[in-house]
Design an enzyme around this catalytic site. Structure first.
Site, mmCIF file in Angstrom:
data_model
loop_
_atom_site.group_PDB
_atom_site.id
_atom_site.type_symbol
_atom_site.label_atom_id
_atom_site.label_comp_id
_atom_site.label_asym_id
_atom_site.label_seq_id
_atom_site.Cartn_x
_atom_site.Cartn_y
_atom_site.Cartn_z
ATOM 1 N N GLY A 91 -132.489 32.519 83.459
ATOM 2 C CA GLY A 91 -131.770 32.094 84.669
ATOM 3 C C GLY A 91 -132.651 32.001 85.906
ATOM 4 O O GLY A 91 -132.170 31.734 86.998
ATOM 5 N N THR A 131 -134.495 29.813 87.039
ATOM 6 C CA THR A 131 -134.526 28.542 87.767
ATOM 7 C C THR A 131 -133.405 28.451 88.801
ATOM 8 O O THR A 131 -133.532 27.746 89.792
ATOM 9 C CB THR A 131 -134.456 27.351 86.799
ATOM 10 O OG1 THR A 131 -133.386 27.561 85.875
ATOM 11 C CG2 THR A 131 -135.761 27.221 86.026
ATOM 12 N N ASP A 132 -132.316 29.194 88.578
ATOM 13 C CA ASP A 132 -131.281 29.300 89.612
ATOM 14 C C ASP A 132 -131.880 29.899 90.878
ATOM 15 O O ASP A 132 -131.634 29.430 91.991
ATOM 16 C CB ASP A 132 -130.177 30.262 89.127
ATOM 17 C CG ASP A 132 -128.927 29.527 88.648
ATOM 18 O OD1 ASP A 132 -128.675 28.413 89.127
ATOM 19 O OD2 ASP A 132 -128.210 30.093 87.803
ATOM 20 N N LEU A 133 -132.646 30.963 90.682
ATOM 21 C CA LEU A 133 -133.216 31.649 91.848
ATOM 22 C C LEU A 133 -134.307 30.805 92.504
ATOM 23 O O LEU A 133 -134.525 30.874 93.709
ATOM 24 C CB LEU A 133 -133.751 33.029 91.447
ATOM 25 C CG LEU A 133 -132.753 33.972 90.784
ATOM 26 C CD1 LEU A 133 -133.281 35.400 90.777
ATOM 27 C CD2 LEU A 133 -131.388 33.954 91.462
ATOM 28 N N ALA A 149 -132.530 28.424 94.628
ATOM 29 C CA ALA A 149 -132.065 29.169 95.805
ATOM 30 C C ALA A 149 -133.202 29.411 96.787
ATOM 31 O O ALA A 149 -133.026 29.326 98.008
ATOM 32 C CB ALA A 149 -131.463 30.508 95.370
#
Lengths: 402, 404
Positions: free
Chosen positions: B171, B173-175, B178
């Site tokens: 996950g 790549t979400d951060l 962001a």
């Protein structure tokens, strides 16, 4: 009103390769004046790295360098000489931000620590981007992007869904590790700049690339340290965790909610196997994923990637093709947003470049200038900015300082 | 927090999930007052579950995931399906500097909180709208989670073994998306500080990640070459890989970049005969024969722990480091000394370990001062103190499920 967000900021960059240059590229593309200080004769080491135009090595035709240095100015300066460092201090006097990526030991030897530079310019924001930061037992360790990706903890978990643990963990593709570090450094740098313009006080920012990359997996780390959930890269039963092969490529399908599941089943033609009541709840679908996934894969194998993409999205199911660089350059979505823009470079000629991932309504990011030639702005900066005469400049060149 | 860099910045935060919430999470650690506007009618899924790890949490205040990306924030409940709630949201925005949201493009406009409406309330507002594909373009309404926008961005195709399927990473790549959002906001804040002008920022997660493969994109643009995944391999360096070490699933990464480092590497491993083989005589041949080279290097690394290899090679100036598991991270002396992990007291979960800011600012430290808020923790402060609404009226708004 200025049409660029950061046109009021002056930045000095003393960096090589990716992280530092990406940090200042982000600032330059939003209008900051970025003066890149390069080693005379050699320049940023990225100039020696490919991809090169037509695969022919040339310091002005490295795609890596061209990409990472748009909108910047280049001057050459040998900071190994004391005259060179004098000149650097004159430049620092006029700068708001100084970004450097040298080993802490070298910075100290050269007398370029924040403590020294603060005397020259108390408003200076200085950002040091190093593999392991300025403090701690590994501060002098060497590390390249691959080492850091593994030091940061995500490498150990990749590739996810590995069939066994006999093969090595891998880093993420592209320049992810180094770019993320540059990006993160840019946030702290601009926060400090915001504070400096409010209070008049500059400061030093110590960025450890390992720390940055660890924060990118902070959720895995939180689940481990608080809930005892240990992750490795082994296969786990999760519904469509990695891309599925179609006739002509891969597609990533993420079916999370019950609604998405029902719509996917409908799209697959309501097969008998999918009517199983155990599959009604999301947590169960993950639990029984090893029963479900092979069926979905079988179905996807009969589909074409782009057609399936449209069909899934038309049914509000998150399915997205696995793109190559070619797919991206040809993407109608990216084209509509003008993500790629053409620019002309004196040596590399007309090329498309990826521009920016955001659209600012009032101060859009743009490529006004392609990457600088090595030392292209020596005269403009040394004579125009620092007041050296052309004769003095010639002398500095002769002595190898510039 | 009195010396924090962004202490005078207030953010009305409508964002959720990982890709939205962490952007303002970073700014909250830099001292911004971030008011998370949420509702029991629309609970942030990261409060209740994690899909990537297949975990469900009890209630809405038991998620270490939510906690980790919403540190230092405040929370109020506001049910935007109610017109009165939209009016209250506008009053908060009126006293804010930044608004963030990551609903599908158009959703904020539908409730009357689009950029044009907000500009009327607060002319110099900065608004970040982030979405998978961006707010314009034929795919603007397409949905996406981290694995999907990572796949569209090109990174999935570049990650994994050369003979294996493409890999969408964790996950993370979400951060990363962001983080791009946080940068965009702070750039816009700097512009507003200089000129007084606010603006709208339309961010695409796909493009945020595509920026990280500039080398592959330029190779296609310049040479028509389509790059694919290749494990840990580099364009020119060899050895450049992760090597098995003594122990259970222990690995060390080694990268040799110059002739000098190669000589040092050979000395460190005791100059075995094979190092003098013609196949490894220069950087080019080492790169060409890297599979064989990797096998030979592994013969040495398996005899040592990953920390021993690191120590031996770093001493001679060669880049090496363990591929760190979560357990190893927490026992590492460098990690401990840099104090990236800190302890916070969460009102419900009690003691929680979280990661703080990845930078050390000498004058305005970016500090974790509190855990994430429980749902609606700061109703009193925001509605009462900031907006000056009498408590009897607040009670009524709660009864009407406006504050819900």
């Amino acid at each position: 009103m200025p049409d660029k967000a950061l046109s009021h900021l002056k930045v000095l960059e003393l960096c090589n390769f990716v992280s530092g240059p990406y940090c200042t590229k982000l600032l330059a593309d939003l209008g900051a004046e970025v003066i890149k200080i390069e080693q005379p004769g050699i320049g940023d080491k990225a100039r020696q790295r490919g991809p090169f135009l037509n695969d022919i090595p040339h310091p002005e035709r490295s795609g890596l360098f061209l990409y990472l240095n748009t909108n910047k100015l280049s001057i050459t300066l040998d900071i190994g000489t004391s005259k060179g460092r004098d000149i650097l201090r004159q430049l620092i006097k006029q700068a708001d931000i100084f970004v450097e990526d040298n080993p802490p030991k070298v910075v100290k030897e050269l007398g370029l620590t924040y403590r020294e530079l603060k005397k020259v310019n108390p408003r200076l924001v200085m950002t040091s981007i190093t593999p392991f930061g300025q403090i701690g037992p590994y501060r002098d360790y060497k590390a390249h992007e691959m080492n850091l990706y593994h030091a940061g903890g995500e490498g150990y978990l990749l590739p996810t869904q590995s069939p066994d643990l006999t093969r090595e963990p891998v880093k993420a593709g592209g320049l992810v590790g180094d770019c993320v570090c540059g990006l993160s450094s840019a946030i702290a740098t601009l926060a400090a700049t915001y504070n400096m313009r409010e209070t008049g006080v500059g400061q030093h920012i110590d960025v450890s690339k390992q720390d940055v990359l660890m924060t990118m997996v902070l959720l895995e780390i939180a689940m481990y340290v608080n809930n005892g959930i240990v992750r490795d890269r082994l296969h786990r039963p999760i519904l469509t965790p990695i891309p599925i092969e179609c006739q002509d490529g891969y597609i990533m399908i993420s079916v999370l909610s019950d609604r998405e599941w029902r719509d996917l089943v409908k799209l697959m033609g309501n097969p008998q196997w999918a009517q199983d009541e155990r599959f009604n709840k999301w947590l169960n679908r993950h639990l029984y994923a090893d029963e479900i996934n092979p069926r979905i894969r079988e179905w996807a194998k009969t589909q074409k990637k782009e057609e399936l993409f449209s069909k899934l999205q038309a049914n509000a199911i998150v399915g997205v093709p696995v793109n190559t660089s070619e797919d991206l350059v040809k993407s109608p979505q990216l084209e509509c947003r003008a993500f790629f823009a053409e620019a002309n470079h004196p040596s590399a000629g007309k090329l498309k470049y990826p521009t920016a991932p955001y659209k600012f309504s009032e101060t859009p990011s743009k490529i006004e200038r392609t990457a600088p030639l090595l030392g292209e702005h020596n005269e403009a900066m040394y004579c125009g900015r620092l007041g050296y005469s052309k004769e003095e400049l010639a002398k500095l060149k002769e002595s190898g300082i510039i | 927090m009195k010396k924090a860099a962004l202490k005078r910045v207030r953010i009305a935060d409508f964002s959720w999930l990982w890709a939205g919430a962490y952007a303002t999470g970073l700014l909250a650690i830099l001292g911004a007052e971030v008011i998370k506007i949420e509702s029991m009618a629309r609970v942030d899924p990261s409060r209740t579950m994690t899909f990537t790890m297949g975990q469900a949490f009890e209630g809405v205040d038991h998620s270490p995931v939510f906690n980790s990306i919403n540190l230092n924030k405040l929370s109020i409940k506001l049910n935007l399906k109610q017109p009165k709630a939209v009016e209250l949201a506008k009053r908060i925005i009126q006293i804010s500097d930044v608004v963030t949201q990551n609903m599908r493009p158009g959703a904020m406009d539908n409730v009357g909180l689009g950029y044009e409406a907000l500009k009327e309330v607060k002319p110099d507002i900065i608004m970040l709208s982030s979405s998978s594909f961006g707010a314009e373009g034929p795919m603007r309404r397409y949905g996406g989670y981290a694995p999907s926008f990572t796949s569209y961005s090109g990174l999935t195709n570049l990650t994994g073994y050369s003979d294996g399927p493409p890999n969408p990473m964790t996950g993370s790549t979400d951060l990363m998306s962001a983080t791009t959002g946080a940068f965009a906001i702070i750039a816009a804040l700097n512009h507003r500080q200089d000129t007084g002008q606010g603006q709208h920022i339309d961010l695409s997660s796909v493009e945020s990640l595509a920026m990280f493969s500039g080398d592959a994109l330029m190779d296609y643009i310049m040479n028509g070459r389509i790059r694919s995944r290749r494990g840990n391999q580099d364009d020119v360096m060899a050895p450049h890989n992760c090597y098995r070490c003594r122990g259970d699933d222990k690995w060390v990464s080694i990268a040799v970049s110059t002739e000098e480092e190669w000589q040092a590497f050979c000395r460190a491993i005791g100059n075995p005969d094979w190092t003098r083989d013609r196949k490894f005589s220069d950087a080019r041949t080492r790169w060409q024969n890297q599979e064989e080279l990797d096998r030979l290097v592994t013969e040495w690394t398996v005899k040592h722990t990953n920390y021993e290899v690191t120590d031996m090679l770093q001493r001679t100036g060669v880049a090496a480091f363990p591929s760190m598991s979560n357990q190893e991270i927490f026992s590492d002396p460098h990690f401990k000394q840099r104090k990236l992990a800190v302890e916070v007291e969460h009102p419900v979960m009690k003691k929680q370990i979280v990661l703080g800011a990845p930078w050390k600012l000498s004058e305005t430290p970016a500090e974790v001062i509190k855990a994430s808020p429980v749902m609606g923790e700061n109703n009193e402060y925001v509605f009462g103190e900031l907006l000056g609404i009498p408590s009897s009226e607040i009670k009524q708004l709660i009864d009407e499920q406006v504050i819900y």
